[in-house]
Design an enzyme around this catalytic site. Structure first.
Site, PDB file in Angstrom:
ATOM      1  N   ASP A 195       0.891  -1.160   0.000  1.00 60.67           N
ATOM      2  CA  ASP A 195       0.000   0.000   0.000  1.00 60.67           C
ATOM      3  C   ASP A 195       0.926   1.205   0.000  1.00 60.67           C
ATOM      4  O   ASP A 195       1.627   1.458   0.987  1.00 60.67           O
ATOM      5  CB  ASP A 195      -0.873  -0.006   1.260  1.00 60.67           C
ATOM      6  CG  ASP A 195      -1.847   1.146   1.249  1.00 60.67           C
ATOM      7  OD1 ASP A 195      -1.411   2.291   1.007  1.00 60.67           O
ATOM      8  OD2 ASP A 195      -3.048   0.920   1.485  1.00 60.67           O
ATOM      9  N   HIS A 196       0.941   1.927  -1.111  1.00 60.60           N
ATOM     10  CA  HIS A 196       2.019   2.922  -1.234  1.00 60.60           C
ATOM     11  C   HIS A 196       1.903   4.053  -0.200  1.00 60.60           C
ATOM     12  O   HIS A 196       2.875   4.751   0.067  1.00 60.60           O
ATOM     13  CB  HIS A 196       2.138   3.442  -2.667  1.00 60.60           C
ATOM     14  CG  HIS A 196       1.173   4.520  -3.048  1.00 60.60           C
ATOM     15  ND1 HIS A 196      -0.085   4.264  -3.507  1.00 60.60           N
ATOM     16  CD2 HIS A 196       1.304   5.864  -3.059  1.00 60.60           C
ATOM     17  CE1 HIS A 196      -0.685   5.405  -3.784  1.00 60.60           C
ATOM     18  NE2 HIS A 196       0.134   6.395  -3.520  1.00 60.60           N
ATOM     19  N   HIS A 240      -5.743   2.829   1.391  1.00 58.71           N
ATOM     20  CA  HIS A 240      -4.868   3.876   1.934  1.00 58.71           C
ATOM     21  C   HIS A 240      -5.434   4.501   3.216  1.00 58.71           C
ATOM     22  O   HIS A 240      -4.747   4.640   4.218  1.00 58.71           O
ATOM     23  CB  HIS A 240      -4.651   4.984   0.906  1.00 58.71           C
ATOM     24  CG  HIS A 240      -4.181   4.491  -0.432  1.00 58.71           C
ATOM     25  ND1 HIS A 240      -3.265   3.488  -0.560  1.00 58.71           N
ATOM     26  CD2 HIS A 240      -4.511   4.863  -1.703  1.00 58.71           C
ATOM     27  CE1 HIS A 240      -3.033   3.275  -1.860  1.00 58.71           C
ATOM     28  NE2 HIS A 240      -3.785   4.088  -2.560  1.00 58.71           N
TER      29      HIS A 240
HETATM   30  C1  BG6 Z   1      -3.799   5.267  -6.016  1.00 64.56           C
HETATM   31  C2  BG6 Z   1      -5.171   5.444  -6.592  1.00 64.56           C
HETATM   32  O1  BG6 Z   1      -3.740   4.121  -5.219  1.00 64.56           O
HETATM   33  O2  BG6 Z   1      -3.447   6.397  -5.235  1.00 64.56           O
HETATM   34  C3  BG6 Z   1      -5.231   6.700  -7.429  1.00 64.56           C
HETATM   35  O3  BG6 Z   1      -5.524   4.333  -7.383  1.00 64.56           O
HETATM   36  C4  BG6 Z   1      -4.775   7.893  -6.616  1.00 64.56           C
HETATM   37  O4  BG6 Z   1      -6.552   6.922  -7.906  1.00 64.56           O
HETATM   38  C5  BG6 Z   1      -3.420   7.613  -5.974  1.00 64.56           C
HETATM   39  O5  BG6 Z   1      -4.674   8.999  -7.481  1.00 64.56           O
HETATM   40  C6  BG6 Z   1      -3.044   8.724  -5.019  1.00 64.56           C
HETATM   41  O6  BG6 Z   1      -1.708   8.554  -4.635  1.00 64.56           O
HETATM   42  P1  BG6 Z   1      -0.807   9.792  -4.200  1.00 64.56           P
HETATM   43  O7  BG6 Z   1       0.438   9.167  -3.721  1.00 64.56           O
HETATM   44  O8  BG6 Z   1      -0.640  10.645  -5.420  1.00 64.56           O
HETATM   45  O9  BG6 Z   1      -1.583  10.501  -3.129  1.00 64.56           O
END
Ligand code: BG6
Length: 493
Positions: A180-181, A243
């Site tokens: 989960d990034h 997230h």
């Molecule tokens: C992703 C979603 O997991 O996270 C995207 O699928 C979203 O829709 C993105 O834009 C947001 O990531 P960050 O790191 O730009 O906040």
């Protein structure tokens, strides 16, 4: 000042979906940065795979174009870009076709049997099983192999289990990294440092002292060519169930016994299990859903969600706000208001912990001036931590008060580029580090998946049309919080 670089062992990283948005926007820029910082060993290889046949050089050109787009110009030294591109080769694989290209991939991996090998599946989840099967049947899975996948991992417990089972036929649980990034983001990591490396907060981190928590993940972008996927997910499945619930867990969990993947997951799971289920009758009181229309954003016209989708109608939400409650002793009566959406006025992600007011004011007549303490953890942009305190307004003339922040911007304090989440996540996988810092949820923890699946179900079940709003409009979730006598934290407000 440069960040401390922890060397990694030689590895081969194979990226499936190498011509997709994730690879171009996040993975290749992240790998370039690790290369630029000297963390990637000389012999390490990066192999891009996707269906389209093309040469190594053609793919290197596409990667170069992606770096031009997604890496700031002052971080793109030509000789470093060139040496990075040299590491990259390309193999065309269509995992669904009979002549898929597996022997070519085996050839590209020749000589790397003893190295760490990682397969990043940056593809639609319905390909996870097929790709894993191909890797297995072509003997490409060595003892040092890892596979990396990301959400959505199924839409229900049954489909998540089916996906996990298909991957599990080829990979041992310890080889599977479900990342989960958001957990790789600097401030998210810092949330754990703030809570568990300081004695200050833990004693007041509970319902006796905290009034409520707000989590906002606002994006100014639209669905950016991903409408097909997005329409099946919506903001709930795209952002909340993964997230944002991870953030809720990190704020709400009990201190784990040690900083280790299993201990962290055990604590997170307890939070998920304590979430008050949202049942049909509650949906209108505790959730708001919206969808963006055409309008203007960043000074130019932008299409509405339906135009991007190419359909007349869709009940998919591009914005959602939820009042969540955690039914345990620590959090009873402390709402967690969460909201996320696309095409909002600005990109801003933050966690705001609102403390209770002081129980009694000794300052006669000052009651109206005394605001509650607030701890804000800013995830992006401009990562940092801000603690709002009351202080005396300087000067003579009696006690007047001001709400003033103790402010720590990471950029200001550390004077280094804050690494993107994917840089940490990929390197952690290569190192075999499965702590929370690389955001892995494993299927031994499938219980957490089932708990989370229960959130989206009832909210979307009614297929009600979300509120239509123009890009840049304030999110349509004021009532959700105001009916509790609270307000959303808005920067500058
Ligand atoms: C992703 C979603 O997991 O996270 C995207 O699928 C979203 O829709 C993105 O834009 C947001 O990531 P960050 O790191 O730009 O906040």
């Amino acid at each position: 000042m440069t960040s401390r670089i922890i060397a990694v062992d030689p590895f081969d990283l194979v990226v499936f979906g190498a011509t997709g948005d994730l690879a171009y926007r996040k993975l290749m820029p992240a790998l370039y940065h690790r290369h630029r910082d000297g963390q990637i060993p000389e012999v390490a290889r990066i192999i891009g795979c996707s269906r389209r046949p093309m040469s190594d050089e053609a793919y290197q050109k596409l990667t170069e174009a992606a770096l031009e787009k997604f890496v700031p110009i002052d971080e793109r030294e030509p000789e470093l870009v060139a040496s990075f591109l040299k590491r990259i080769s390309y193999v065309a694989i269509d995992a669904t076709a009979e002549k898929a290209g597996w022997p070519e991939l085996a050839k590209a991996l020749e000589g790397g049997k003893d190295r760490i090998r990682a397969f990043y599946l940056a593809v639609a989840p319905d390909l996870f099983g097929i790709i894993c099967e191909g890797l297995g049947s072509h003997h490409l899975v060595t003892p040092k192999t890892r596979v990396i996948i990301e959400k959505p991992i199924g839409k229900s417990l049954a489909s998540a289990n089916a996906l996990n089972d298909s991957i599990g036929k080829v990979f041992k649980e310890s080889q599977i990294y479900r990342i989960d990034h958001y957990l790789g983001k600097e401030t998210v990591q810092n949330l754990m440092a703030l809570r568990f490396a300081n004695a200050l907060f833990e004693p007041i981190w509970n319902a006796n002292h905290i009034d409520h928590v707000q989590i906002t993940v606002a994006e100014s972008l639209g669905v950016e060519g991903r409408a097909g996927y997005y329409d099946t997910a919506g903001a709930l499945r795209d952002m909340v169930q993964n997230h944002i619930l991870q953030l809720v867990c990190l704020v709400a969990m009990e201190p784990p016994g040690r900083f280790d993947a299993d201990a962290l997951r055990d604590e997170k799971l307890k939070v998920l299990r304590a979430l008050k289920p949202i049942v049909d009758g509650d949906v209108d009181n505790v959730t708001v859903r919206g969808q963006y229309k055409a309008g203007a954003s960043a000074g130019g016209p932008v299409p509405g969600y339906l135009e991007e989708l190419g359909r007349d109608d869709s009940t998919t939400e591009t914005f959602v706000a939820v009042k969540a409650e955690i039914e345990n002793w620590r959090w009873a009566g402390v709402p967690f208001y969460i909201r996320t959406g696309k095409r909002l006025p600005s990109r801003l992600s933050e966690i705001v912990v609102n403390f209770k007011p002081i129980p009694h004011s000794i300052f006669e007549g000052a009651a109206g001036q005394l605001a509650s303490n607030q701890l804000i953890m800013r995830l992006q942009p401009d990562e940092g931590v801000r603690l709002w305190l009351m202080i005396k307004d300087p000067g003579p003339g009696g006690m007047r008060f001001r709400h003033v922040p103790l402010d720590m911007s990471f950029a200001e304090t550390f004077k280094i580029r804050s690494p993107e989440a994917y840089e940490r996540l990929i390197m952690d996988v290569i190192r075999g580090n499965a702590t929370c810092s690389c955001g892995v949820m494993r299927s031994r923890r499938r219980g957490s998946g089932s708990t989370r699946s229960s959130t989206a179900g009832p909210i979307r079940a009614k297929r009600r049309r979300p509120i239509r709003r123009e890009p840049g409009d304030r999110p349509p979730s004021i009532a959700l919080i105001e009916r509790d006598g609270r307000t959303w934290h808005e920067e500058g407000a």
